[in-house]
Design a protein around this motif. Structure first.
Motif, PDB file in Angstrom:
ATOM      1  N   VAL A 369       0.723  -1.145   0.092  1.00  0.00           N
ATOM      2  CA  VAL A 369      -0.015  -0.035   0.048  1.00  0.00           C
ATOM      3  C   VAL A 369       0.913   1.223  -0.027  1.00  0.00           C
ATOM      4  CG1 VAL A 369      -1.768   1.337   1.414  1.00  0.00           C
ATOM      5  CG2 VAL A 369      -1.848  -1.089   0.963  1.00  0.00           C
ATOM      6  N   VAL A 370       1.997   1.273   0.642  1.00  0.00           N
ATOM      7  CA  VAL A 370       2.854   2.353   0.866  1.00  0.00           C
ATOM      8  C   VAL A 370       3.499   2.597  -0.645  1.00  0.00           C
ATOM      9  CG1 VAL A 370       4.913   3.429   1.922  1.00  0.00           C
ATOM     10  CG2 VAL A 370       3.390   1.840   3.302  1.00  0.00           C
ATOM     11  N   ALA A 371       3.934   1.505  -1.378  1.00  0.00           N
ATOM     12  CA  ALA A 371       4.413   1.635  -2.661  1.00  0.00           C
ATOM     13  C   ALA A 371       3.508   2.179  -3.686  1.00  0.00           C
ATOM     14  CB  ALA A 371       5.111   0.196  -3.098  1.00  0.00           C
ATOM     15  N   LEU A 372       2.169   1.944  -3.371  1.00  0.00           N
ATOM     16  CA  LEU A 372       1.124   2.290  -4.446  1.00  0.00           C
ATOM     17  C   LEU A 372       0.366   3.773  -4.235  1.00  0.00           C
ATOM     18  CD1 LEU A 372      -0.679  -1.187  -4.429  1.00  0.00           C
ATOM     19  CD2 LEU A 372       0.363  -0.060  -6.476  1.00  0.00           C
ATOM     20  N   ALA A 373       1.052   4.183  -2.982  1.00  0.00           N
ATOM     21  CA  ALA A 373       0.329   5.305  -2.383  1.00  0.00           C
ATOM     22  C   ALA A 373       0.296   6.536  -3.842  1.00  0.00           C
ATOM     23  CB  ALA A 373       1.098   5.718  -1.333  1.00  0.00           C
ATOM     24  N   PRO A 374       1.332   6.673  -4.187  1.00  0.00           N
ATOM     25  CA  PRO A 374       1.458   7.679  -5.252  1.00  0.00           C
ATOM     26  C   PRO A 374       0.339   7.634  -6.432  1.00  0.00           C
ATOM     27  CG  PRO A 374       3.806   6.903  -4.957  1.00  0.00           C
ATOM     28  CD  PRO A 374       2.708   5.973  -4.350  1.00  0.00           C
ATOM     29  N   ALA A 375      -0.312   6.358  -6.612  1.00  0.00           N
ATOM     30  CA  ALA A 375      -1.397   6.137  -7.649  1.00  0.00           C
ATOM     31  C   ALA A 375      -2.604   7.020  -7.046  1.00  0.00           C
ATOM     32  CB  ALA A 375      -1.789   4.504  -7.814  1.00  0.00           C
ATOM     33  N   PHE A 376      -2.754   7.352  -6.022  1.00  0.00           N
ATOM     34  CA  PHE A 376      -3.772   8.008  -5.335  1.00  0.00           C
ATOM     35  C   PHE A 376      -3.913   9.485  -5.385  1.00  0.00           C
ATOM     36  CE2 PHE A 376      -3.926   3.808  -3.501  1.00  0.00           C
ATOM     37  CZ  PHE A 376      -5.547   3.613  -3.136  1.00  0.00           C
ATOM     38  N   ARG A 377      -2.882   9.984  -5.987  1.00  0.00           N
ATOM     39  CA  ARG A 377      -2.616  11.457  -6.367  1.00  0.00           C
ATOM     40  C   ARG A 377      -3.741  12.057  -7.098  1.00  0.00           C
ATOM     41  NH1 ARG A 377       2.364  11.529  -7.580  1.00  0.00           N
ATOM     42  NH2 ARG A 377       3.159  12.229  -5.575  1.00  0.00           N
ATOM     43  N   VAL A 378      -4.117  11.189  -8.026  1.00  0.00           N
ATOM     44  CA  VAL A 378      -5.130  11.688  -8.869  1.00  0.00           C
ATOM     45  C   VAL A 378      -6.430  11.842  -8.195  1.00  0.00           C
ATOM     46  CG1 VAL A 378      -6.052   9.258  -9.584  1.00  0.00           C
ATOM     47  CG2 VAL A 378      -6.170  11.034 -11.288  1.00  0.00           C
ATOM     48  N   ALA A 379      -6.726  11.325  -6.902  1.00  0.00           N
ATOM     49  CA  ALA A 379      -8.007  11.540  -6.084  1.00  0.00           C
ATOM     50  C   ALA A 379      -8.159  13.048  -6.102  1.00  0.00           C
ATOM     51  CB  ALA A 379      -7.934  10.665  -4.820  1.00  0.00           C
ATOM     52  N   ALA A 380      -7.060  13.969  -6.069  1.00  0.00           N
ATOM     53  CA  ALA A 380      -7.246  15.183  -5.571  1.00  0.00           C
ATOM     54  C   ALA A 380      -8.034  15.939  -6.769  1.00  0.00           C
ATOM     55  CB  ALA A 380      -5.886  15.965  -5.565  1.00  0.00           C
ATOM     56  N   ARG A 381      -8.009  15.442  -8.180  1.00  0.00           N
ATOM     57  CA  ARG A 381      -8.612  15.892  -9.306  1.00  0.00           C
ATOM     58  C   ARG A 381     -10.163  16.072  -9.124  1.00  0.00           C
ATOM     59  NH1 ARG A 381      -5.394  16.369 -13.786  1.00  0.00           N
ATOM     60  NH2 ARG A 381      -7.320  16.425 -15.237  1.00  0.00           N
ATOM     61  N   ALA A 382     -10.773  14.991  -8.488  1.00  0.00           N
ATOM     62  CA  ALA A 382     -12.251  14.821  -8.422  1.00  0.00           C
ATOM     63  C   ALA A 382     -12.699  16.052  -7.523  1.00  0.00           C
ATOM     64  CB  ALA A 382     -12.539  13.238  -7.950  1.00  0.00           C
ATOM     65  N   ARG A 383     -12.046  16.158  -6.377  1.00  0.00           N
ATOM     66  CA  ARG A 383     -12.250  17.117  -5.531  1.00  0.00           C
ATOM     67  C   ARG A 383     -12.381  18.669  -6.153  1.00  0.00           C
ATOM     68  NH1 ARG A 383      -9.158  14.319  -2.288  1.00  0.00           N
ATOM     69  NH2 ARG A 383      -7.628  16.140  -2.027  1.00  0.00           N
ATOM     70  N   ARG A 384     -11.362  18.884  -7.063  1.00  0.00           N
ATOM     71  CA  ARG A 384     -11.341  20.196  -7.993  1.00  0.00           C
ATOM     72  C   ARG A 384     -12.377  19.886  -9.135  1.00  0.00           C
ATOM     73  NH1 ARG A 384      -5.624  19.098  -7.496  1.00  0.00           N
ATOM     74  NH2 ARG A 384      -5.680  18.709  -9.723  1.00  0.00           N
ATOM     75  N   GLY A 385     -13.019  18.877  -9.327  1.00  0.00           N
ATOM     76  CA  GLY A 385     -14.246  18.692 -10.337  1.00  0.00           C
ATOM     77  C   GLY A 385     -13.464  18.524 -11.670  1.00  0.00           C
ATOM     78  N   LYS A 386     -12.002  18.085 -11.943  1.00  0.00           N
ATOM     79  CA  LYS A 386     -11.535  17.979 -13.241  1.00  0.00           C
ATOM     80  C   LYS A 386     -11.331  16.308 -13.520  1.00  0.00           C
ATOM     81  CE  LYS A 386      -9.130  22.248 -12.532  1.00  0.00           C
ATOM     82  NZ  LYS A 386      -7.833  23.005 -12.292  1.00  0.00           N
ATOM     83  N   PRO A 387     -12.015  15.591 -14.164  1.00  0.00           N
ATOM     84  CA  PRO A 387     -11.887  14.497 -14.750  1.00  0.00           C
ATOM     85  C   PRO A 387     -10.924  14.329 -15.466  1.00  0.00           C
ATOM     86  CG  PRO A 387     -13.859  15.173 -15.415  1.00  0.00           C
ATOM     87  CD  PRO A 387     -13.389  16.305 -14.591  1.00  0.00           C
ATOM     88  N   LEU A 388     -10.220  13.119 -15.628  1.00  0.00           N
ATOM     89  CA  LEU A 388      -9.167  12.967 -16.614  1.00  0.00           C
ATOM     90  C   LEU A 388      -9.672  13.155 -18.078  1.00  0.00           C
ATOM     91  CD1 LEU A 388      -7.318  10.197 -14.852  1.00  0.00           C
ATOM     92  CD2 LEU A 388      -6.776  12.413 -14.828  1.00  0.00           C
ATOM     93  N   ALA A 389      -8.656  13.389 -19.218  1.00  0.00           N
ATOM     94  CA  ALA A 389      -9.089  13.350 -20.420  1.00  0.00           C
ATOM     95  C   ALA A 389      -9.775  12.258 -20.808  1.00  0.00           C
ATOM     96  CB  ALA A 389      -7.774  13.494 -21.257  1.00  0.00           C
ATOM     97  N   GLY A 390     -10.827  12.212 -21.612  1.00  0.00           N
ATOM     98  CA  GLY A 390     -11.639  11.206 -22.144  1.00  0.00           C
ATOM     99  C   GLY A 390     -12.909  10.948 -21.276  1.00  0.00           C
ATOM    100  N   ALA A 391     -12.930  11.487 -19.899  1.00  0.00           N
ATOM    101  CA  ALA A 391     -14.177  11.295 -19.112  1.00  0.00           C
ATOM    102  C   ALA A 391     -15.409  11.848 -19.876  1.00  0.00           C
ATOM    103  CB  ALA A 391     -13.766  11.884 -17.917  1.00  0.00           C
ATOM    104  N   VAL A 392     -16.598  11.329 -19.546  1.00  0.00           N
ATOM    105  CA  VAL A 392     -17.645  11.842 -20.002  1.00  0.00           C
ATOM    106  C   VAL A 392     -18.308  12.974 -19.491  1.00  0.00           C
ATOM    107  CG1 VAL A 392     -18.060   9.529 -21.077  1.00  0.00           C
ATOM    108  CG2 VAL A 392     -19.085  10.119 -18.851  1.00  0.00           C
ATOM    109  N   ALA A 393     -19.629  13.324 -19.850  1.00  0.00           N
ATOM    110  CA  ALA A 393     -19.983  14.550 -19.160  1.00  0.00           C
ATOM    111  C   ALA A 393     -20.382  14.350 -17.840  1.00  0.00           C
ATOM    112  CB  ALA A 393     -21.483  14.882 -19.923  1.00  0.00           C
ATOM    113  N   PRO A 394     -20.532  15.479 -16.879  1.00  0.00           N
ATOM    114  CA  PRO A 394     -20.583  15.294 -15.559  1.00  0.00           C
ATOM    115  C   PRO A 394     -21.995  14.551 -15.249  1.00  0.00           C
ATOM    116  CG  PRO A 394     -20.184  17.724 -15.962  1.00  0.00           C
ATOM    117  CD  PRO A 394     -20.469  16.843 -17.566  1.00  0.00           C
TER     118      PRO A 394
END
Length: 398
Positions: A369-394
């Motif tokens: 889990v410690v080694a995989l922690a950097p993969a969770f960085r993308v979680a901050a984008r959801a709170r900013r309302g910014k889905p990744l490229a290719g995501a569909v409408a809200p």
């Protein structure tokens, strides 16, 4: 109450009820086993039906949510879970119990996925971490479900009455909370099809956070299923001491989830996951090395506290990957993978060696889990309302 707070209250209610139904049923398993005369081996098969079929329910939710919206599915499946749980008490034989339990698993999978879709949608509205508090409500519901079983036994109620109480409360709360749920935008529900090229979710981040989720649920399975036996049989804990390991694990898991959102909002998701993984691994290590019961109890407490943040944040990651609910449903699958692997792995190692080694293996895996922690960085984008490229409408109405 503002619209956002109403949505938060509605989602919280469904998390709480899901925990109530799940724990309420598990707490009555010994009574169910005695009533139908089921052997331990057959009971194991019955219990494994739930996570396996729940995976099917999660996939089904991921397929339907972009078309109907998660609120529609949750309003339907939530009360049905409660009725299916009550149905287990009405099964006249083991042969009838299997399809009833399969239905419970299917509906649990649908609700697990859709309630987390709702949680992600509400979190996005608030623009800050909330999913830990939602999962904290699930933990509170689990405690209430266990207490409901204690109440039923103390009043000498039968299985139907005991689970009937849980089902009645669950249905009432679900129906009351149904109007508060977030309704998805009509454009998402009406335009998505099975071949819609817009619904493309990258698998790599899902596999990374999903692996962390599976590790956590493997550890959860070990703590939930084997902590009491370990303290009693291996460490010689007295009858009133042995259950304290599970109590410490669940209690600190709840405390961790209630406190985690503030830490995530302050430091971001990576640090809490990394620190949590390290604390969880240390806790499991203490359990494996414990010379006396109180050390193991401390270890179980640290395990619950440390690993509590991982699963809620995995759904924040899913919310950043797409807003249709497909990613949430896929991440949710790893819940059941970890549970099934944990049940087999811990039991198998204990049979071949000892329960000490059975807890040492999850301790080592928790370092992953410690080694995989950097993969969770993308979680901050959801709170900013910014889905990744290719995501569909809200997913939510703005």
């Amino acid at each position: 109450m503002g619209t956002d707070r109403r949505a938060r209250a509605g989602a919280t209610a469904y998390y709480l009820v899901q925990g109530l139904c799940f724990a309420g049923l598990l707490a009555q398993v010994p009574t169910l086993q005695d009533g139908l005369g089921i052997s331990d081996a057959e009971l194991t098969l019955v219990l494994l039906v739930v996570p396996v079929v729940a995976g099917v329910g999660s996939v089904l939710a991921g397929h339907l949510a972009p078309r109907t919206g998660s609120a529609v599915l949750l309003r339907l499946a939530g009360p049905l879970v409660a009725l299916a749980v009550l149905g287990t008490a009405l099964a006249p034989s083991a042969a009838v119990l299997y399809p009833v339990v399969a239905l419970v698993g299917l509906l649990l999978g649908v609700v697990d996925a859709t309630m987390n879709m709702q949680g992600v949608a509400v979190e996005r509205r608030y623009g800050r971490s909330l999913l830990n508090s939602f999962h904290g409500a699930w933990s509170i519901g689990g405690i209430l479900g266990a207490l409901a079983a204690v109440l039923a036994h103390s009043l000498d109620w039968g299985l139907v009455a005991g689970l009937g109480l849980v089902a009645a409360v669950a249905v009432v709360v679900d129906l009351a909370a149904a109007p508060l749920l977030v309704d998805h935008g009509a454009d998402v529900a009406s335009s998505a099809t099975g071949e819609d090229p817009a619904v493309r979710v990258p698998w790599r981040p899902i596999l990374l956070v999903g692996t962390a989720v599976a590790i956590v649920y493997l550890a959860d399975s070990a703590a939930s299923s084997w902590s009491t036996k370990y303290i009693a049989d291996v460490l010689g804990g007295a009858g009133e001491v042995a259950p304290l390991g599970l109590a410490a694990y669940l209690g600190c898991q709840l405390l961790g989830r209630l406190a985690a959102d503030a830490q995530v909002n302050r430091f971001g998701p990576v640090r809490p996951v990394a620190v949590g993984g390290l604390v969880g691994a240390t806790g499991l290590g203490l359990v494996a090395l414990a010379p006396v019961p109180w050390v193991a109890i401390l270890g179980f407490a640290a395990t619950g506290l440390g690993l509590s943040v991982v699963v809620p944040l995995s759904f924040s990651v899913a919310g950043a990957l797409d807003e249709t609910g497909v990613a949430v449903a896929r991440v949710n699958l790893f819940n059941y993978v970890g549970f099934v692997l944990g049940a087999g792995l811990v039991g198998g190692i204990a049979e071949l060696t000892s329960l000490r080694w059975a807890f040492a293996v999850p301790a080592l895996l928790a370092l992953g889990v410690v080694a995989l922690a950097p993969a969770f960085r993308v979680a901050a984008r959801a709170r900013r309302g910014k889905p990744l490229a290719g995501a569909v409408a809200p997913d939510v109405a703005r």
